[in-house]
Design an enzyme around this catalytic site. Structure first.
Site, PDB file in Angstrom:
ATOM      1  CD  GLU A  59      -3.178   0.614   2.017  1.00 37.74           C
ATOM      2  OE1 GLU A  59      -4.042  -0.048   1.433  1.00 37.74           O
ATOM      3  OE2 GLU A  59      -3.245   0.922   3.213  1.00 37.74           O
ATOM      4  CE  LYS A  61      -1.961   2.767   5.971  1.00 40.15           C
ATOM      5  NZ  LYS A  61      -2.992   1.971   6.651  1.00 40.15           N
ATOM      6  CE  LYS A 121      -7.462  -0.463   2.079  1.00 37.60           C
ATOM      7  NZ  LYS A 121      -6.535   0.073   3.058  1.00 37.60           N
ATOM      8  CD  GLU A 169     -12.005  -3.032   4.887  1.00 38.11           C
ATOM      9  OE1 GLU A 169     -11.151  -2.702   4.036  1.00 38.11           O
ATOM     10  OE2 GLU A 169     -12.285  -2.335   5.877  1.00 38.11           O
ATOM     11  CG  ASN A 190      -9.683  -3.758   8.130  1.00 35.62           C
ATOM     12  OD1 ASN A 190      -8.657  -3.986   8.781  1.00 35.62           O
ATOM     13  ND2 ASN A 190      -9.995  -2.557   7.693  1.00 35.62           N
ATOM     14  CD  GLU A 220      -8.941  -5.412   3.591  1.00 36.64           C
ATOM     15  OE1 GLU A 220      -9.667  -5.881   2.721  1.00 36.64           O
ATOM     16  OE2 GLU A 220      -9.209  -4.362   4.193  1.00 36.64           O
ATOM     17  CB  SER A 221      -5.560  -3.989   9.361  1.00 34.58           C
ATOM     18  OG  SER A 221      -6.243  -3.101   8.541  1.00 34.58           O
TER      19      SER A 221
END
Ligand SMILES: O=C(O)c1ccccc1N[C@@H]1O[C@H](COP(=O)(O)O)[C@@H](O)[C@H]1O
Length: 502
Positions: A59, A61, A121, A169, A190, A220-221
């Site tokens: 990503e 970010k 995103k 998600e 997530n 995710e995360s």
């Protein structure tokens, strides 16, 4: 009370209204044509995630509401190319400015030279954002069930018609049901609760069990260490989506390859090694209990001598099946013998004890596969004095993300501790402490020495020195390490965050 997610979505609706107003003043804008036609979905994003092994969505970010500032990223294309060259499967580009510091221009810049699929995103609340994503060159958009709720299926269908993949998600079982019923093909779990920002990888592990076969599964995360990514892979995920840790990594390529299992990485400290395993059953037990490494002793005079390379292969295989690496412990073997044993028994590390092996370090190092850890043993006399120091040439060859120094007593495997208080290890390299450790004293050893890892043999045997491991003592040892108080001065294991290390 409105949550941060509610506030972001309110703002998104204002931004969307503005976009629509601008588009209404520009009737020839290609977004109109995208919105009024259908096209086949090339499924590039989905295909990249379906490739064998763990895929990594890397990503771009700059900041986030939970982490704050992450990185300036003055040149998103340069970062995207670094990700691509490092082995990323796809790129995720944040395009929300207020909360994440991203813009559509970042995506447009990436599209110029990055050839792997790009996910836009953002917080999708309107079809026009999907059309805009297609226009900007993305292969996928994010659909958050917590945002779209009952409209999720409609948005998934629209993505199909417009010809773009949707990463749908979810964060809990109810959202997962909505995604599955809406015929999502790619579901991202997530682990971060978008309402509280609490992140827990156990969420992804729990939901993995309910993800139907055939759907692409993305975690995710919360991936801060390659260990986390491997955990997600073991839980059944096809891909991980990683932002903050990759932006902060000094060498994102190393981090990506470590997550994919292509490069070794060091477990979070304190790493645990149990040495002298001679049978596959006990090795599996040690690994299941939480040992990161098991040692297979090739010293003929030892009670823990494994006996044969075939037997070593069985031990190594059993350890690997439970997620631990097997190292060979060598004393006097030649480089030829060591290389041969490593290849046959699929060993992941060589622990070089004994003058013969240590003297042959340069040759062994040159001939070993790059993924095999080099573990150089320095001997310490009972008074804590390092009697066999690390030669400068060896120190220069050891790689922090892969190798270790191991400090052990002068009589390896004798179960005798040395004076920890008077012991001064070289703290520039990650190191294991060995010599007389046991469930009863390992917390004290950790508090005094702060090693990167601990290594035990006699201390977890039925009686010290008998050569037979006691399963209950192995578990006690691991528990004692895990519950030992972390010390602020503890040596940090090199993580992947600065040239693959810190
Ligand atoms: O265990 C052995 O017999 C052995 C033989 C030759 C080289 C190393 C050996 N073991 C190493 O000893 C330490 C820990 O031992 P202990 O806990 O003090 O009994 C460890 O490094 C093993 O790799």
């Amino acid at each position: 009370m409105s949550t941060i997610l509610d506030k972001i979505c309110e703002r998104k609706r204002v931004e969307v209204a503005d976009l629509k107003r601008r588009l209404s003043q520009d009737p020839s804008h290609p977004i109109h044509a995208i919105l009024s036609s259908t096209r086949p979905n090339p499924r590039r994003f989905e295909a990249a995630l379906r490739a064998p092994g763990l895929s990594v969505i890397s990503e771009v970010k700059r900041k986030s509401p939970s982490a704050g500032s992450i990185g300036a990223i003055p040149d998103p294309l340069a970062l995207g190319k670094t990700y691509q060259d490092g082995g990323a499967s796809c790129i995720s580009c944040l395009t929300d400015y207020e909360a994440f510091g991203g813009t559509l221009d970042d995506l447009l810049a990436l599209r110029e030279e990055v050839t792997i699929p790009i996910l836009r995103k953002d917080f999708t609340v309107d079809l026009v954002q999907i059309a805009e994503a297609i226009w900007a060159g993305s292969s996928a958009v994010l659909l958050i069930v917590a945002v779209l709720k009952d409209e999720t299926a409609w948005f998934i269908q629209k993505c199909e018609e417009l010809g773009i993949d949707a990463l749908v998600e979810v964060h809990d079982e109810a959202e997962l049901r909505i995604a599955v019923e809406g015929k999502a093909r790619i579901i991202g779990v997530n682990s971060r609760n978008l309402k509280t920002f609490h992140t827990d990888l156990a969420v992804a592990e729990r939901l993995a069990k309910h993800l139907p076969d055939g759907i692409v599964k993305v975690a995710e995360s919360g991936i801060h260490h390659p260990e986390d990514a491997r955990r997600m892979y073991r839980a059944g995920y096809d891909a991980v989506l990683v932002g903050e840790s990759l932006v902060k990594a000094a060498d994102p390529g190393v981090f990506i390859q470590q997550m994919r299992g292509m490069l070794p990485f060091q477990p979070r400290p304190p790493a645990i090694k149990i040495c002298g395993l001679t049978d596959p059953h006990t090795a599996a037990h040690a690994a299941k209990a939480g040992a990161h490494f098991v040692g297979i002793v090739f010293a003929k005079g030892s009670k823990r001598f494994v006996g044969s390379v075939d037997r070593a292969s069985e031990v190594s295989k059993a350890a690997a099946a439970e997620g631990a690496e097997a190292w060979g412990v060598f004393t006097e073997q030649s480089a030829d013998e060591i290389i041969d044993i490593v290849n046959t028994a699929q060993l992941k590390g060589v622990q070089l004890h004994g003058d013969g092996c240590r003297a042959a370090f340069a040759e062994i190092d040159a001939r070993l596969p790059p993924t095999v850890r080099r573990v150089y043993v320095c001997s310490v006399s009972e008074d804590g004095h390092v009697s066999h120091e690390l030669p400068p040439a060896v120190k220069a060859s050891l790689q922090k993300h892969r190798d270790y120094v191991l400090y052990d007593g002068v009589r390896p495997g004798a179960g005798t501790p040395f004076e920890w208080e008077l012991f001064h290890p070289d703290r520039e390299l990650p190191f294991f402490l060995a010599g007389g450790l046991a469930p009863e004293n390992v917390a004290e050893a950790l508090a005094q020495v702060h090693p990167t890892g601990v290594d035990v043999s006699s201390g977890v045997e039925e009686t010290p020195g008998c050569g037979r491991k006691d399963p209950a003592r192995m578990v006690s040892f691991i528990e004692a390490v895990r519950t030992a108080k972390a010390s602020p001065t503890a040596v940090q294991a090199p993580t992947v965050c600065a040239n693959g290390l810190t």
